[in-house]
Design an enzyme around this catalytic site. Structure first.
Site, PDB file in Angstrom:
ATOM      1  N   ASN A   9       0.874  -1.170   0.000  1.00 46.35           N
ATOM      2  CA  ASN A   9       0.000   0.000   0.000  1.00 46.35           C
ATOM      3  C   ASN A   9       0.914   1.223   0.000  1.00 46.35           C
ATOM      4  OD1 ASN A   9      -1.771   2.070   0.519  1.00 46.35           O
ATOM      5  ND2 ASN A   9      -2.314   1.382   2.592  1.00 46.35           N
ATOM      6  N   LYS A  11       0.220   4.257  -0.350  1.00 45.07           N
ATOM      7  CA  LYS A  11      -0.412   5.470   0.219  1.00 45.07           C
ATOM      8  C   LYS A  11      -0.140   6.670  -0.688  1.00 45.07           C
ATOM      9  CE  LYS A  11      -0.161   3.299   4.695  1.00 45.07           C
ATOM     10  NZ  LYS A  11      -0.129   3.420   6.145  1.00 45.07           N
ATOM     11  N   HIS A  95      -9.431   1.107   4.687  1.00 45.03           N
ATOM     12  CA  HIS A  95      -8.147   1.234   5.388  1.00 45.03           C
ATOM     13  C   HIS A  95      -8.353   2.152   6.588  1.00 45.03           C
ATOM     14  CE1 HIS A  95      -4.081   2.565   6.297  1.00 45.03           C
ATOM     15  NE2 HIS A  95      -3.708   1.417   5.799  1.00 45.03           N
ATOM     16  N   GLU A  97      -6.793   4.583   7.660  1.00 47.30           N
ATOM     17  CA  GLU A  97      -6.674   6.025   7.374  1.00 47.30           C
ATOM     18  C   GLU A  97      -7.946   6.553   6.722  1.00 47.30           C
ATOM     19  OE1 GLU A  97      -2.909   5.606   5.385  1.00 47.30           O
ATOM     20  OE2 GLU A  97      -2.066   5.056   7.336  1.00 47.30           O
ATOM     21  N   GLU A 167      -5.482  -4.930  10.485  1.00 46.44           N
ATOM     22  CA  GLU A 167      -4.438  -3.945  10.735  1.00 46.44           C
ATOM     23  C   GLU A 167      -4.741  -3.191  12.031  1.00 46.44           C
ATOM     24  OE1 GLU A 167      -2.351  -2.752   6.798  1.00 46.44           O
ATOM     25  OE2 GLU A 167      -4.120  -1.504   7.028  1.00 46.44           O
ATOM     26  N   GLY A 173       2.337   2.252  10.727  1.00 43.87           N
ATOM     27  CA  GLY A 173       3.287   3.352  10.569  1.00 43.87           C
ATOM     28  C   GLY A 173       3.983   3.745  11.861  1.00 43.87           C
ATOM     29  N   SER A 213       3.308  -2.160  10.352  1.00 43.62           N
ATOM     30  CA  SER A 213       4.746  -2.249  10.620  1.00 43.62           C
ATOM     31  C   SER A 213       5.353  -3.606  10.258  1.00 43.62           C
ATOM     32  CB  SER A 213       5.051  -1.870  12.078  1.00 43.62           C
ATOM     33  OG  SER A 213       4.662  -0.525  12.323  1.00 43.62           O
TER      34      SER A 213
HETATM   35  P1  PGA Z   1       2.875   0.281   7.666  1.00 39.76           P
HETATM   36  O1  PGA Z   1       1.420   0.512   7.008  1.00 39.76           O
HETATM   37  O2  PGA Z   1       3.414  -0.986   7.081  1.00 39.76           O
HETATM   38  O3  PGA Z   1       3.668   1.487   7.232  1.00 39.76           O
HETATM   39  O4  PGA Z   1       2.680   0.202   9.117  1.00 39.76           O
HETATM   40  C1  PGA Z   1       0.543  -0.557   6.825  1.00 39.76           C
HETATM   41  C2  PGA Z   1      -0.747  -0.088   6.208  1.00 39.76           C
HETATM   42  O5  PGA Z   1      -1.205   1.013   6.546  1.00 39.76           O
HETATM   43  O6  PGA Z   1      -1.352  -0.780   5.378  1.00 39.76           O
END
Ligand code: PGA
Length: 256
Positions: A9, A11, A95, A97, A167, A173, A213
């Site tokens: 992803n 983003k 997601h 976000e 997640e 993140g 992560s």
């Molecule tokens: P990350 O993001 O691997 O940077 O923690 C995962 C995601 O948001 O899908």
């Protein structure tokens, strides 16, 4: 046997050249990991460039979001039909976000899931609890509510195409990865729920990815869990080597 899905992803990162370079780098090495399915989800504006960079390589193409509407006066939105038109096969939905920054509800995610399936896209439906929800011992309840709401009306036939991504919001993140045991507990719960909502046989076919992560150094332990069928990767998916190292961990598990 569920083929591990290793999904990036991206983003709102990369520019056009960077996206083409990253996709090209992954595509050129896809042959190293034939036992897993690779997927990249670039910013929508670069989907076509990324598709061209992938060429004939075995790397899937996905969007990060879409509208639940097929067409019309929805300024700034992109429909499922537009995504299939430019060659996308997957779409990430709900997601954290989208849920927490843009206020998407389970109902929105549900409408989008139906629209994606109707258009022939594979939805990657995301669920996950906040830190305060976990600390209050509400993880199972939150995940169960999200999954029921997001998948309402999805048939047993449709669910085998759907990919689910767990997640934990506190792990996205942040560098704070869920332990393999914490992740496996939720994944096993999710599969149990699918078995109850549909049937055990169908539940066994659904891929449940872990995200939050995921890095090359923790991928082995996470992907080695019986109910973790791949990863949804943010930060580490922006580096060819890291993404491929995680995919190699998935391939090792698939071969074992
Ligand atoms: P990350 O993001 O691997 O940077 O923690 C995962 C995601 O948001 O899908």
């Amino acid at each position: 046997m569920r083929t591990p899905l290793i999904a990036g992803n991206w983003k709102m990162n990369t520019d056009g050249n960077g996206a083409a370079e990253l996709a090209g780098g992954i595509a050129s090495r896809a042959g190293e990991v034939p036992d897993v399915e690779l997927l990249v989800c670039p910013p929508a504006i670069y989907l076509t460039r990324v598709r061209n960079a992938i060429g004939d390589a075995s790397v899937g193409l996905g969007a990060q979001n879409m509208s639940c509407q097929p067409s019309g006066a929805f300024t700034g939105e992109i429909s499922a039909g537009m995504l299939t038109d430019i060659g996308a096969q997957y779409v990430i939905l709900g997601h954290s976000e989208r849920r927490h920054i843009f206020g998407e509800s389970d109902e929105n995610v549900n409408k989008k899931t139906h629209a994606a399936l109707a258009a022939g896209l594979v939805p990657v439906v995301c669920v996950g609890e906040l830190l305060e929800e976990r600390e209050a011992g509400r993880t199972a309840e939150v995940i169960s509510g999200q999954i029921k709401g997001s998948l309402a009306g999805i048939t047993a036939e449709q669910i085998s195409t759907v990919v689910i991504a767990y997640e934990p919001v506190w792990a996205i993140g942040t560098g704070k990865v869920a332990t393999p045991e914490q992740a496996e507990e939720v994944h096993a719960d999710l599969r149990k729920q699918l078995a109850e909502c549909y049937n055990a046989e169908v539940a066994e076919t659904v891929r449940i990815l872990y995200g939050g992560s995921v890095k090359p150094d923790n991928a082995n332990d996470l992907l080695g869990q019986p109910n973790i069928d791949g990863a949804l990767i943010g930060g580490a998916s922006l580096k060819v080597d890291d993404f491929l190292a995680i995919a190699a961990a998935g391939a090792a598990v698939a071969q074992a």
